[in-house]
Design a protein around this motif. Sequence first.
Motif, short mmCIF file in Angstrom:
data_model
loop_
_atom_site.label_atom_id
_atom_site.label_comp_id
_atom_site.label_asym_id
_atom_site.label_seq_id
_atom_site.Cartn_x
_atom_site.Cartn_y
_atom_site.Cartn_z
N ARG A 125 -2.74 5.49 111.84
CA ARG A 125 -1.31 5.30 112.11
C ARG A 125 -0.48 6.26 111.26
O ARG A 125 -0.90 6.66 110.17
CB ARG A 125 -0.88 3.86 111.83
N LEU A 126 0.70 6.58 111.76
CA LEU A 126 1.59 7.48 111.04
C LEU A 126 2.32 6.71 109.96
O LEU A 126 3.05 5.76 110.24
CB LEU A 126 2.60 8.10 112.02
N GLU A 150 -0.76 9.24 121.83
CA GLU A 150 -0.93 10.41 120.98
C GLU A 150 -0.65 11.70 121.75
O GLU A 150 -0.06 12.64 121.21
CB GLU A 150 -2.34 10.44 120.39
N LYS A 151 -1.09 11.76 123.00
CA LYS A 151 -0.84 12.95 123.82
C LYS A 151 0.65 13.20 123.99
O LYS A 151 1.14 14.33 123.82
CB LYS A 151 -1.50 12.79 125.18
N GLU A 152 1.40 12.14 124.32
CA GLU A 152 2.85 12.29 124.53
C GLU A 152 3.55 12.65 123.23
O GLU A 152 4.49 13.46 123.22
CB GLU A 152 3.44 11.01 125.12
N LYS A 153 3.11 12.08 122.12
CA LYS A 153 3.72 12.41 120.83
C LYS A 153 3.51 13.87 120.49
O LYS A 153 4.43 14.56 120.04
CB LYS A 153 3.13 11.52 119.72
N ILE A 154 2.28 14.35 120.72
CA ILE A 154 1.97 15.75 120.39
C ILE A 154 2.79 16.70 121.25
O ILE A 154 3.34 17.70 120.76
CB ILE A 154 0.46 16.01 120.57
N LEU A 155 2.91 16.40 122.56
CA LEU A 155 3.67 17.27 123.45
C LEU A 155 5.15 17.30 123.07
O LEU A 155 5.77 18.37 123.04
CB LEU A 155 3.51 16.81 124.90
N ILE A 181 15.20 20.58 128.87
CA ILE A 181 14.99 19.81 130.10
C ILE A 181 13.76 18.91 129.96
O ILE A 181 13.78 17.74 130.37
CB ILE A 181 14.84 20.76 131.32
N TYR A 182 12.70 19.46 129.36
CA TYR A 182 11.48 18.66 129.17
C TYR A 182 11.76 17.43 128.30
O TYR A 182 11.35 16.30 128.63
CB TYR A 182 10.39 19.51 128.53
N ILE A 183 12.47 17.62 127.19
CA ILE A 183 12.77 16.51 126.29
C ILE A 183 13.65 15.47 126.99
O ILE A 183 13.43 14.26 126.85
CB ILE A 183 13.44 17.03 125.01
N TYR A 184 14.61 15.92 127.78
CA TYR A 184 15.47 14.96 128.47
C TYR A 184 14.66 14.15 129.49
O TYR A 184 14.84 12.93 129.61
CB TYR A 184 16.62 15.68 129.16
N ARG A 185 13.76 14.81 130.20
CA ARG A 185 12.95 14.11 131.20
C ARG A 185 11.99 13.12 130.54
O ARG A 185 11.59 12.13 131.15
CB ARG A 185 12.17 15.11 132.05
N LYS A 186 11.60 13.38 129.30
CA LYS A 186 10.69 12.49 128.57
C LYS A 186 11.44 11.56 127.62
O LYS A 186 10.80 10.86 126.82
CB LYS A 186 9.69 13.33 127.76
N THR A 212 8.85 9.30 114.81
CA THR A 212 8.50 8.73 113.51
C THR A 212 9.11 7.36 113.26
O THR A 212 8.76 6.71 112.26
CB THR A 212 8.97 9.67 112.38
N LYS A 213 10.02 6.91 114.13
CA LYS A 213 10.75 5.65 113.94
C LYS A 213 11.49 5.67 112.60
O LYS A 213 11.67 4.63 111.96
CB LYS A 213 9.79 4.45 113.97
N ASN A 214 11.91 6.84 112.20
CA ASN A 214 12.57 7.01 110.91
C ASN A 214 13.90 7.71 111.12
O ASN A 214 13.94 8.86 111.55
CB ASN A 214 11.68 7.83 109.97
N ASP A 215 14.97 7.02 110.78
CA ASP A 215 16.31 7.58 110.99
C ASP A 215 16.63 8.73 110.04
O ASP A 215 17.64 9.41 110.21
CB ASP A 215 17.37 6.49 110.82
N LEU A 216 15.79 8.94 109.01
CA LEU A 216 16.04 10.01 108.05
C LEU A 216 15.25 11.28 108.39
O LEU A 216 15.32 12.27 107.66
CB LEU A 216 15.69 9.55 106.63
N ALA A 217 14.48 11.24 109.48
CA ALA A 217 13.69 12.41 109.86
C ALA A 217 14.60 13.53 110.35
O ALA A 217 15.55 13.30 111.08
CB ALA A 217 12.68 12.03 110.94
#
Length: 342
Positions: free
Chosen positions: A155-156, A246-251, A219-224, A86-91
């Motif tokens: 856009r978000l 969009e695909k990478e964001k959704i995953l 592990i998935y999050i660290y690899r991405k 989200t590019k949002n530090d408050l998320a």
Amino acid sequence: MPKPKRNRFVFTVIVTFTIIFIGFYLHVTNGMFDMSVVEVIKTLFGLVDNEKFRLVIFELRLPRIIIAILVGIGLALAGCVLQGITKNDLADPGILGINAGAGAAVVFFMFFFQFQAVRTDGSEWLNIMMMPIFGLIGGTIAAAIIFVLSYKHGRLDVQRLLLTGIAINSGFGALSLYLSLKMNEKDFESAALWQAGAIYNANWIFIVSMLPWIIILGIYIYRKSYLLDYFQLEDNTIVSLGIHLEKEKILLLLASVGLVSACVSVSGSIGFIGLMAPHIARQLVGIKHRFVVPVSALIGAALLVFSDFIGKTLFAPSELAVGIVVSIIGIPYFLYLLVKAR
């Protein structure tokens, strides 16, 4: 990796591990039944034949500490991903309503599948293993609603995201309360404690039910994690680099929802860990997510272990739910970040 950054990262990891170890030591030796370090070590390695010691460590304290560590890791990683997307530090999973969605689904499960039996009967493996699945469904529904309503002109929109998240949080919270009020007295008491964010009733079955989620998705999050660096750029720039945005964001979003769901299913709704841990990590090791992600996980674990220890001992023999302790710490921190962002 430049040597100064590597040294700072390694130093931070060592210090954080040390803090977690101190929290482990305090947690396992203190409580209604205090134990010395020697007694703990002998019990852990089976060198003492004392049933009371074994019960206290292996059935009460050790599962609780491990659950605190795993939940802290999961919520911190989820918060790190959401802030990157989200590019949002408050998320934060709690602020955006994902916790509430997962929690409402788990309360639904409790209501229709007799939650009291699930919490007390160690033979109910299938029911306990199903709780994260229900949490995943609820969290995914909440996340889908939030992100669909937050898109504007393809856009978000960050402002829409926060406002929609607050609304979804309130809506699912009301649904959870409604279902809780329909329960019988015993189930309502258990559900109320769970919703406050309590891990005092942790056991090894809960650990088994959430551990695969934490390992695989972590592990998935660290690899991405490198993608979270790219997500800070403009969308057109990201697409020009050949990244399926969009695909990478959704995953990544589904991975964070899965982590939140697994955590909520065993600990209830605990907020602010996903907000605080990534911020502290960025202050310590910089903005590169290959450093921020693992350090956030360790900081989340440390925060929750110490918060649970405070909740266990501060008002002994009564206990304060760990979710309340984290909120007491997190709300001033959130207000600080809000003022700083303005």
